[in-house]
Motif scaffolding. Structure first.
Motif, PDB file in Angstrom:
ATOM      1  N   GLY A 132      25.857  40.788  36.600  1.00 55.25           N
ATOM      2  CA  GLY A 132      27.120  40.177  36.968  1.00 55.25           C
ATOM      3  C   GLY A 132      28.287  41.030  36.527  1.00 55.25           C
ATOM      4  O   GLY A 132      28.179  42.221  36.337  1.00 55.25           O
ATOM      5  N   HIS A 133      29.446  40.402  36.349  1.00 54.67           N
ATOM      6  CA  HIS A 133      30.644  41.162  36.013  1.00 54.67           C
ATOM      7  C   HIS A 133      30.627  41.719  34.605  1.00 54.67           C
ATOM      8  O   HIS A 133      31.534  42.437  34.216  1.00 54.67           O
ATOM      9  N   HIS A 136      31.036  45.457  34.459  1.00 56.90           N
ATOM     10  CA  HIS A 136      32.307  46.064  34.826  1.00 56.90           C
ATOM     11  C   HIS A 136      33.197  46.237  33.610  1.00 56.90           C
ATOM     12  O   HIS A 136      34.396  46.018  33.652  1.00 56.90           O
ATOM     13  N   GLU A 237      33.831  39.026  43.841  1.00 64.39           N
ATOM     14  CA  GLU A 237      32.969  38.404  42.840  1.00 64.39           C
ATOM     15  C   GLU A 237      31.578  38.077  43.377  1.00 64.39           C
ATOM     16  O   GLU A 237      30.685  37.710  42.610  1.00 64.39           O
ATOM     17  N   ALA A 239      27.891  38.460  44.390  1.00 63.14           N
ATOM     18  CA  ALA A 239      26.851  39.378  43.905  1.00 63.14           C
ATOM     19  C   ALA A 239      26.089  40.010  45.064  1.00 63.14           C
ATOM     20  O   ALA A 239      25.801  39.344  46.068  1.00 63.14           O
ATOM     21  N   GLU A 251      32.419  50.674  43.330  1.00 61.20           N
ATOM     22  CA  GLU A 251      32.340  49.374  42.659  1.00 61.20           C
ATOM     23  C   GLU A 251      33.372  49.272  41.539  1.00 61.20           C
ATOM     24  O   GLU A 251      34.073  48.258  41.403  1.00 61.20           O
ATOM     25  N   ASP A 255      36.353  46.778  41.638  1.00 61.10           N
ATOM     26  CA  ASP A 255      35.849  45.653  40.849  1.00 61.10           C
ATOM     27  C   ASP A 255      34.850  44.808  41.640  1.00 61.10           C
ATOM     28  O   ASP A 255      34.968  43.582  41.723  1.00 61.10           O
ATOM     29  N   ASN A 257      30.814  43.474  42.496  1.00 57.98           N
ATOM     30  CA  ASN A 257      29.817  42.845  41.628  1.00 57.98           C
ATOM     31  C   ASN A 257      28.389  43.207  42.038  1.00 57.98           C
ATOM     32  O   ASN A 257      27.624  42.391  42.523  1.00 57.98           O
ATOM     33  N   VAL A 259      24.630  43.815  41.330  1.00 54.78           N
ATOM     34  CA  VAL A 259      23.764  43.255  40.300  1.00 54.78           C
ATOM     35  C   VAL A 259      22.354  43.842  40.303  1.00 54.78           C
ATOM     36  O   VAL A 259      21.467  43.316  39.636  1.00 54.78           O
TER      37      VAL A 259
END
Length: 347
Positions: A132-133, A136, A237, A239, A251, A255, A257, A259
Motif C-alpha cells: 500500500g502507500h 511511498h 490511491e 491499488a 509511481e 504518488d 499505489n 502493491v
C-alpha cells in the motif's frame, strides 16, 4: 543596392551567383553524427536536434534493451558517431563493451549519471514487505532521504544511491540503480538540457537551435506534468500490480499505489510460490488492476486474476507501438497515464 535599371531576371541571377560564391567561400558546418540507445532517449535527442539533424537509434522499437543483438547498420551508427547518448550500463550492460570497441573516440553521455538526474535504487521486493502507500516513503533501499521536489518536481536535486551492483537478475543489476529513469518526466526535463549543452559544445554554430529546442521541450514537459497529475489524482490511491518492477519513477512522481510485481526479473517466470503470494495480495489490498506487458507471457496475468474481480490492462515502459521521433516521449507518458487511469477507474 541592386541596379534597378537591370531586368529583374538579371538581378535574380546576380543574387543567385552571389549566394553560391558565399557558400563556396564559407566552410561547411558539420552537424555531429549522433547515436542513441532506446526510443525514449532517441525522442529527447530528436527534439533537441529538430531542424538540424536526426539521431540514429541503435536498439529498435519493441526490442528488449537488456540483451540486444545489433544489426550491422546499428553497429555502423555507433562506429560513425561523434556523440552517443544512452541511459547507461544499468539498462544495457552489453552496450558499454560495444561503445569501447566501436566508438572509443565518441563523446559518450550516460544520462542516468548526468548531474541533476533523480535516481532510485532497485526494489528487491515491490510490495510484499511494504504494501500500500507505506511504500511511498520516498526513501531508497540504502536508507537515503527522499528526493526534495515541489508538486511538479521542477528542481534538479538528484537522489544518490549506491552504485555498487548487487546480484544480477536477467540483465538488471538489482541492488544498484533502477535504470527506468525516463519514466519520471522531471528527469526527461533535465536530460533535455544536458543533451542541448552537449550538442552546443560539439556544434557551436547550431547551439542557439539546440538550446531553443530544449526549452520548448521543457515547456511541453511542464504542461505534461500538470496534465498527468490531474488525470491520476482521482485514482492514485487505487491499488494495482505490474508485470515487472519498471515503473517506480512514475509511481513516485505521481504518488501511485503499486502493491506488487508478478515477475521479479525480466527473463524468468516467477515461481508458483511467488504467484500464490501475489494472488493473496490481490485480495488483501483490494487490487483493482493487474497489468501485463506486451513482451511477456500474458498467461501469468490470467493466473493471478483467476477467481478475482480485478481488471487487466497493458503497460509498456518502452512504448513499442508508438512511432519514433520527437513526439515519442510525451506520447509514451500520456499513453501510460491513459492506460493506468482507464483500468483503475473501470472505464
Amino acid at each position: 543596392m541592386p541596379d534597378q535599371r537591370l531586368p529583374a531576371s538579371v538581378r535574380r541571377l546576380r543574387l543567385t551567383l552571389t549566394f553560391l560564391l558565399l557558400a563556396v567561400a564559407l566552410p561547411a558546418v558539420a552537424v555531429p553524427n549522433v547515436a542513441t540507445d532506446v526510443t525514449p532517449v532517441h525522442s529527447l535527442v530528436s527534439q533537441v536536434m529538430e531542424g538540424v539533424g536526426e539521431p540514429r537509434l541503435v536498439i529498435q522499437r519493441g526490442a528488449s534493451p537488456h540483451s540486444y543483438a545489433m544489426r550491422p547498420s546499428e553497429a555502423a551508427a555507433l562506429e560513425n558517431a561523434n556523440v552517443v547518448f544512452w541511459v547507461g550500463e544499468e539498462l544495457t550492460p552489453w552496450l558499454g563493451h560495444a561503445l569501447g570497441n566501436l566508438a572509443p573516440d565518441a563523446r559518450q553521455v550516460a544520462l542516468l549519471h548526468a548531474e541533476g538526474t533523480l535516481r532510485h535504487a532497485f526494489r528487491e521486493r515491490v510490495l510484499t514487505e511494504t504494501a500500500g502507500h507505506e511504500n511511498h516513503d520516498h526513501a531508497d533501499e540504502h536508507g537515503h532521504d527522499a528526493e526534495e521536489h515541489d508538486t511538479h518536481g521542477h528542481d534538479d536535486h538528484a537522489e544518490e544511491v549506491d552504485d555498487h551492483h548487487g546480484h544480477d537478475h536477467a540483465g538488471h543489476a538489482h541492488g544498484g540503480i533502477d535504470p527506468h529513469a525516463w519514466l519520471d518526466p522531471v528527469n526527461a526535463r533535465r536530460w533535455l538540457a544536458v543533451i542541448a549543452e552537449t550538442l552546443a559544445e560539439e556544434d557551436p554554430a547550431n547551439a542557439p537551435i539546440y538550446r531553443r529546442n530544449a526549452e520548448a521541450g521543457q515547456a511541453e514537459i511542464d504542461a505534461l506534468l500538470e496534465h498527468v497529475q490531474g488525470e491520476v489524482s482521482p485514482v492514485h490511491e487505487q491499488a494495482f500490480i505490474v508485470f515487472h518492477d519498471a515503473y517506480q519513477y512514475y509511481e513516485r512522481r505521481f504518488d501511485m499505489n503499486t502493491v506488487g510485481a508478478i515477475s521479479l526479473s525480466d527473463a524468468t517466470d516467477p515461481s508458483p510460490a511467488h504467484l500464490a503470494e501475489i494472488r493473496e495480495i490481490v485480495g488483501e489490498y483490494d487490487v483493482q488492476c493487474v497489468f501485463a506487458e506486451p513482451q511477456f507471457n500474458p498467461a501469468l496475468v490470467d493466473t493471478v486474476l483467476d477467481g478475482t474481480s480485478a481488471r487487466t490492462g497493458v503497460l509498456d515502459p518502452l512504448g513499442s507501438d508508438i512511432a519514433t521521433g520527437p513526439d515519442f516521449y510525451p506520447t509514451l507518458i500520456r499513453q501510460l497515464t491513459d492506460r493506468l487511469v482507464s483500468c483503475l477507474a473501470g472505464s
